[in-house]
Write a protein that holds these residues in place. Structure first.
Motif, PDB file in Angstrom:
ATOM      1  N   PHE A  75       3.809   2.543  -9.725  1.00  0.00           N
ATOM      2  CA  PHE A  75       5.172   3.133  -9.923  1.00  0.00           C
ATOM      3  C   PHE A  75       5.314   4.099  -8.643  1.00  0.00           C
ATOM      4  N   PRO A  76       4.577   4.609  -8.113  1.00  0.00           N
ATOM      5  CA  PRO A  76       5.053   5.561  -6.752  1.00  0.00           C
ATOM      6  C   PRO A  76       5.145   4.502  -5.635  1.00  0.00           C
ATOM      7  N   TRP A 106      12.012  13.823  -0.012  1.00  0.00           N
ATOM      8  CA  TRP A 106      10.888  14.341  -0.325  1.00  0.00           C
ATOM      9  C   TRP A 106      10.456  13.216  -1.456  1.00  0.00           C
ATOM     10  N   GLY A 107      11.312  12.788  -2.203  1.00  0.00           N
ATOM     11  CA  GLY A 107      10.755  11.596  -3.107  1.00  0.00           C
ATOM     12  C   GLY A 107       9.930  10.452  -2.418  1.00  0.00           C
ATOM     13  N   LEU A 108      10.613  10.045  -1.124  1.00  0.00           N
ATOM     14  CA  LEU A 108       9.899   9.048  -0.364  1.00  0.00           C
ATOM     15  C   LEU A 108       8.588   9.605   0.064  1.00  0.00           C
ATOM     16  N   VAL A 141       4.972   7.901  -1.238  1.00  0.00           N
ATOM     17  CA  VAL A 141       4.091   7.276  -0.239  1.00  0.00           C
ATOM     18  C   VAL A 141       2.651   8.217  -0.362  1.00  0.00           C
ATOM     19  N   LEU A 142       2.691   9.336  -0.413  1.00  0.00           N
ATOM     20  CA  LEU A 142       1.218   9.970  -0.501  1.00  0.00           C
ATOM     21  C   LEU A 142       0.509   9.529  -1.719  1.00  0.00           C
ATOM     22  N   SER A 178      -3.783   6.963  -4.369  1.00  0.00           N
ATOM     23  CA  SER A 178      -4.414   5.964  -5.521  1.00  0.00           C
ATOM     24  C   SER A 178      -4.892   4.801  -4.916  1.00  0.00           C
ATOM     25  N   ALA A 179      -4.385   4.279  -3.932  1.00  0.00           N
ATOM     26  CA  ALA A 179      -4.983   2.781  -3.334  1.00  0.00           C
ATOM     27  C   ALA A 179      -6.331   3.138  -2.815  1.00  0.00           C
ATOM     28  N   ASN A 180      -6.287   4.333  -2.115  1.00  0.00           N
ATOM     29  CA  ASN A 180      -7.404   4.603  -1.442  1.00  0.00           C
ATOM     30  C   ASN A 180      -8.817   4.952  -2.705  1.00  0.00           C
ATOM     31  N   GLN A 181      -8.248   5.500  -3.705  1.00  0.00           N
ATOM     32  CA  GLN A 181      -9.457   5.602  -4.789  1.00  0.00           C
ATOM     33  C   GLN A 181      -9.797   4.474  -5.231  1.00  0.00           C
ATOM     34  N   GLY A 182      -8.679   3.629  -5.537  1.00  0.00           N
ATOM     35  CA  GLY A 182      -9.462   2.170  -6.238  1.00  0.00           C
ATOM     36  C   GLY A 182      -9.946   1.382  -5.238  1.00  0.00           C
ATOM     37  N   THR A 183      -9.851   1.540  -3.886  1.00  0.00           N
ATOM     38  CA  THR A 183     -10.461   0.649  -3.025  1.00  0.00           C
ATOM     39  C   THR A 183     -11.897   1.235  -2.856  1.00  0.00           C
TER      40      THR A 183
END
Length: 158
Positions: A58-59, A113-115, A119-120, A125-130
């Motif tokens: 979702f982010p 700010w939303g962007l 993105v952060l 999340s992608a870093n944690q999953g990888t």
């Protein structure tokens, strides 16, 4: 001990083709597979990767829509999102549409700010999953010594 006197540990282990393996051999394969999956914590790793994937989805969508909104008008975005209804189940499409509608309605000034936050969070999340996936893979390779010659593993130097 010659080949004819070899003690067989598994049914069909001398088969050259899968169709030569008897039913009892396939049962042995399935049992060993489930045992190895349990020993290697495959379910736990899969759950962790799926968790971080869904945490980041979702982010990532918010970030994409935010960037998209800087270039296109809200009506153009709605039109393109409506095409998702062709490939998604109705409930999934409605959930995504309801989630994205407030984001599309925001003014372009509010997207900064939303962007940035989206993105952060997506990158984290992608870093944690990888990281979870790679850690599991390295632990698996360390456990199975026969594969160490194929894959170069990091070593402790100090």
């Amino acid at each position: 001990m010659d080949q004819s006197q070899k003690i067989r540990k598994y049914q069909g282990e001398d088969a050259k083709w899968p169709y030569e393996i008897p039913l009892t051999g396939w049962i042995d394969i399935i049992k060993r597979s489930f045992h190895e999956m349990k020993a290697d914590n495959v379910q736990i790793v899969a759950a962790g990767v799926a968790f971080y994937f869904f945490l980041s989805i979702f982010p990532t969508i918010i970030a994409a829509i935010s960037v998209y909104s800087l270039v296109l008008e809200p009506d153009q975005i709605r039109e393109q999102i409506s095409k998702l209804s062709l490939i998604l189940p109705e409930q999934s499409f409605e959930m995504i549409k309801d989630f994205l509608e407030p984001i599309i309605e925001k003014s372009k000034k509010e997207f900064g700010w939303g962007l940035a936050i989206s993105v952060l969070v997506s990158i984290w999340s992608a870093n944690q999953g990888t990281s979870a996936l790679l850690t599991s893979a390295l632990n698996f390779l360390k456990k199975h010594k026969a594969l160490e010659s194929i894959v170069l593993l990091p070593t402790d130097t100090g």
